[in-house]
Write an enzyme that holds these catalytic residues in place. Sequence first.
Site, PDB file in Angstrom:
ATOM      1  N   CYS A 129      92.979   4.388  33.229  1.00 54.38           N
ATOM      2  CA  CYS A 129      92.834   3.102  32.540  1.00 54.38           C
ATOM      3  C   CYS A 129      91.766   3.303  31.477  1.00 54.38           C
ATOM      4  O   CYS A 129      91.368   4.435  31.198  1.00 54.38           O
ATOM      5  CB  CYS A 129      92.517   1.957  33.500  1.00 54.38           C
ATOM      6  SG  CYS A 129      90.908   2.031  34.318  1.00 54.38           S
ATOM      7  N   HIS A 181      84.180  19.742  46.501  1.00 56.60           N
ATOM      8  CA  HIS A 181      83.300  19.098  47.482  1.00 56.60           C
ATOM      9  C   HIS A 181      83.891  17.846  48.115  1.00 56.60           C
ATOM     10  O   HIS A 181      83.491  17.484  49.223  1.00 56.60           O
ATOM     11  CB  HIS A 181      81.954  18.733  46.825  1.00 56.60           C
ATOM     12  CG  HIS A 181      81.090  19.927  46.587  1.00 56.60           C
ATOM     13  ND1 HIS A 181      79.758  19.823  46.214  1.00 56.60           N
ATOM     14  CD2 HIS A 181      81.349  21.254  46.662  1.00 56.60           C
ATOM     15  CE1 HIS A 181      79.241  21.034  46.084  1.00 56.60           C
ATOM     16  NE2 HIS A 181      80.189  21.928  46.332  1.00 56.60           N
TER      17      HIS A 181
HETATM   18  C1  RB5 Z   1      91.728  -2.987  29.854  1.00 51.33           C
HETATM   19  O1  RB5 Z   1      91.193  -3.613  28.755  1.00 51.33           O
HETATM   20  C2  RB5 Z   1      90.610  -2.397  30.708  1.00 51.33           C
HETATM   21  O2  RB5 Z   1      89.884  -3.413  31.311  1.00 51.33           O
HETATM   22  C3  RB5 Z   1      91.185  -1.472  31.746  1.00 51.33           C
HETATM   23  O3  RB5 Z   1      91.915  -0.464  31.127  1.00 51.33           O
HETATM   24  C4  RB5 Z   1      90.192  -0.760  32.627  1.00 51.33           C
HETATM   25  O4  RB5 Z   1      89.167  -0.173  31.904  1.00 51.33           O
HETATM   26  C5  RB5 Z   1      89.713  -1.527  33.803  1.00 51.33           C
HETATM   27  O5  RB5 Z   1      88.927  -1.052  34.609  1.00 51.33           O
END
Ligand code: RB5
Length: 152
Positions: free
Chosen positions: A70, A103
């Site tokens: 993400c 680890h």
């Molecule tokens: C999306 O904007 C962002 O919040 C997501 O990709 C992530 O970083 C969340 O933890």
Amino acid sequence: MFDKNKVLPIACDHGGYDLKEHVKIELLKENYLVEDMGTFSPESVDYPDYIHPLAEAVNNGKFCMGIIICGSGNGVSMTANKYPEVRAALCWTAEIAKMARLHNDANILALPGRYIDFEEALRAVNIFLTTDFEKGRHTRRVNKISVSKNNR
Ligand code: RB5
């Protein structure tokens, strides 16, 4: 060392989409069997919708490893780490990815798509997939991680 005969799942949200596509293409070039579990476009989505299915499949043994991405890497790793058999490691350098295998016996690599460049991310992926758990004293420590195993 990840066995290339096994399927490697990869999932992301919009913040990890570009890096997921790049990693997927490079893994396919290296003859990994990649299962893309989405998201499939840069449109805004909720990361748990894509990470739960992958983490659940690692948890129940369908997959032995996975890659999740993400923007920051935090949302995906928080989600995946809700599963007792998942050890998702947020790695922003290849060296950290190596330590996560050596680890922590990490079975999911979490990458911060907005805070790592493509080259370092690929180095992290490669070292994660090719480094074995060191075992020894680290087995004892890893066995103490899970709350559900009556460690607390
Ligand atoms: C999306 O904007 C962002 O919040 C997501 O990709 C992530 O970083 C969340 O933890």
